[in-house]
Design a protein around this motif. Structure first.
Motif, short mmCIF file in Angstrom:
data_model
loop_
_atom_site.label_atom_id
_atom_site.label_comp_id
_atom_site.label_asym_id
_atom_site.label_seq_id
_atom_site.Cartn_x
_atom_site.Cartn_y
_atom_site.Cartn_z
N TRP A 276 11.51 -4.29 1.49
CA TRP A 276 10.59 -3.34 1.53
C TRP A 276 11.09 -1.98 2.04
CZ3 TRP A 276 10.99 -1.02 6.40
CH2 TRP A 276 11.39 -2.02 7.64
N TYR B 107 6.37 -3.22 -0.40
CA TYR B 107 7.01 -4.05 -0.62
C TYR B 107 7.19 -4.56 -1.93
CZ TYR B 107 5.37 -5.10 4.22
OH TYR B 107 4.90 -4.80 5.44
N ASP C 258 8.82 -7.94 -4.95
CA ASP C 258 8.76 -9.15 -5.08
C ASP C 258 9.78 -9.39 -6.41
OD1 ASP C 258 7.60 -10.37 -3.06
OD2 ASP C 258 5.65 -10.67 -4.22
N PHE D 221 3.95 -3.94 -3.97
CA PHE D 221 2.76 -3.79 -3.49
C PHE D 221 2.60 -3.40 -1.96
CE2 PHE D 221 4.45 -7.84 -2.43
CZ PHE D 221 4.39 -8.17 -0.99
N TYR D 222 1.34 -3.07 -1.55
CA TYR D 222 1.24 -2.67 -0.07
C TYR D 222 0.35 -3.73 0.55
CZ TYR D 222 2.52 2.52 -0.93
OH TYR D 222 3.32 3.52 -1.52
N LYS D 223 0.45 -3.65 1.85
CA LYS D 223 -0.39 -4.53 2.77
C LYS D 223 -1.52 -3.49 3.61
CE LYS D 223 2.90 -8.36 3.32
NZ LYS D 223 3.64 -8.90 4.38
N GLU D 224 -2.66 -4.00 3.19
CA GLU D 224 -3.63 -2.98 4.13
C GLU D 224 -4.74 -3.82 4.58
OE1 GLU D 224 -5.06 -0.17 1.31
OE2 GLU D 224 -6.18 -1.73 -0.11
N LYS D 225 -5.51 -3.35 5.68
CA LYS D 225 -6.64 -4.28 6.29
C LYS D 225 -8.00 -3.84 5.67
CE LYS D 225 -4.32 -5.38 10.66
NZ LYS D 225 -3.97 -5.41 12.16
N GLU E 2 -5.68 -8.48 6.71
CA GLU E 2 -4.66 -8.01 5.91
C GLU E 2 -4.77 -8.52 4.37
OE1 GLU E 2 -0.52 -6.60 7.47
OE2 GLU E 2 -0.33 -8.59 6.84
N ARG E 3 -4.63 -7.60 3.58
CA ARG E 3 -4.69 -8.13 2.15
C ARG E 3 -3.58 -7.40 1.25
NH1 ARG E 3 -9.08 -11.09 1.23
NH2 ARG E 3 -10.84 -10.73 2.51
N GLU E 4 -3.31 -7.71 0.20
CA GLU E 4 -2.07 -7.09 -0.44
C GLU E 4 -3.00 -6.25 -1.61
OE1 GLU E 4 0.37 -10.11 -2.23
OE2 GLU E 4 1.39 -10.82 -0.17
N ARG E 5 -2.29 -4.97 -1.65
CA ARG E 5 -2.77 -4.21 -2.77
C ARG E 5 -1.66 -3.84 -3.70
NH1 ARG E 5 -3.97 2.19 -1.73
NH2 ARG E 5 -4.53 2.96 -4.19
#
Length: 313
Positions: A265, A275, A277, A288-292, A298-301
């Motif tokens: 990351w 981040y 993969d 991807f990003y992680k956001e709430k 928290e979810r992955e975008r």
């Protein structure tokens, strides 16, 4: 002679044979390379770049580059002549054993140490001539606290103008990685290295080495972080805190896989993390990003995905 181009294979009407051709077109230049033996090794003597012309006549010669070498096999003169009448470009390179700079005792001591260490490929000066224009770039070395002879300044002189100091490396770590650099007296950048000195884990812009050192807890912190197999949670917290302790600076952080070297990351100057993969072959497959969300979950975008396919001839 060696021809560099893409080759395609096309099935012919005779299934027992194939027809080969060059995938050249009017937009894709191709190169012809010539080699010679220098000091017992094969060295590139010249390269000619052509523009393919469809059936309308001979291919157009775009440019010709020729190389000359010293007795150690390092290129000392690289000359490029253009087919469209532009001024030819010649680059002269001086290596450590042929360096004659005597105006700086620190540089002289470092140069002698380079020769003793066998670093004979170190570039001391480059003289670039394009038509009537001339630019001389000189690298100044010195012995740092880690006992390594390393570049400290880059001096540039254009035509008859006064020589200018263009870039300075003020500090290095024990691995020979730059810690603090400036360009043209500004553009200040501080680096923190990790993973046994292999990868930069933080780049701090628009501040100086002393401020970062004080915020981290002392000069020794740079080497302490660099010496570890990977930064600890405490190290990441200290580097994250630089955004608060140095509010006018721009701090970017980078985390890697310590064994593969792939970046896990990165966090930009606003603290937003991206981040990465990878698949089993180490190829990037997703960013991807992680956001709430509104409920605080928290979810992955996903920003970008990559797919890999193989195609044989």
């Amino acid at each position: 002679m060696v021809y560099k181009d893409k080759i395609y294979q096309k099935e012919s009407t005779d299934p027992s044979g194939f027809e080969y051709g060059l995938m050249s077109n009017s937009y894709t230049p191709y190169s012809v390379w010539s080699y010679s033996i220098i000091s017992g090794y094969m060295r590139l003597k010249s390269e000619k770049e052509y523009q393919y012309v469809k059936m309308s006549g001979p291919d157009v010669l775009l440019k010709t580059t020729t190389n000359s070498y010293n007795k150690k096999g390092f290129p000392t003169i690289v000359r490029t002549v253009y087919g469209d009448g532009l001024s030819p470009e010649t680059k002269y390179t001086t290596y450590v054993e042929d360096d004659t700079q005597t105006d700086d005792p620190l540089h002289t001591a470092a140069r002698e140490q380079l020769v003793r260490n066998g670093n004979i490929a170190a570039v001391m000066k480059q003289d670039i001539v394009v038509g009537k224009f001339r630019q001389v770039n000189q690298n100044k070395y010195k012995l740092y606290s880690n006992s390594l002879p390393l570049p400290c300044r880059r001096m540039t002189k254009r035509d008859t103008n006064i020589e200018e100091e263009r870039a300075v490396i003020h500090e290095y770590d024990n691995y020979g990685n730059p810690l603090y650099t400036t360009k043209d007296g500004t553009n200040r950048m501080v680096y923190i290295w990790g993973y046994r000195g292999r990868y930069p884990v933080a780049i701090i812009r628009d501040t100086d080495y002393e401020r970062v050192s004080t915020a981290l807890g002392g000069n020794a912190c740079f080497n302490q972080i660099a010496d570890k197999q990977e930064p600890s949670d405490t190290d990441w917290q200290r580097m994250e805190s630089l955004r608060i302790l140095l509010p006018k600076a721009h701090v970017s952080l980078f985390c890697y896989d310590p064994f593969l070297g792939c970046i896990r990351w990165e966090s930009n100057s606003r603290g937003i993390k991206a981040y990465y993969d990878y698949d089993g072959k180490g190829r990037l497959i997703r960013t991807f990003y992680k956001e709430k969300d509104a409920q605080g979950v928290e979810r992955e975008r996903v920003l970008k995905t990559h797919e890999y396919h193989y195609r044989g001839f």
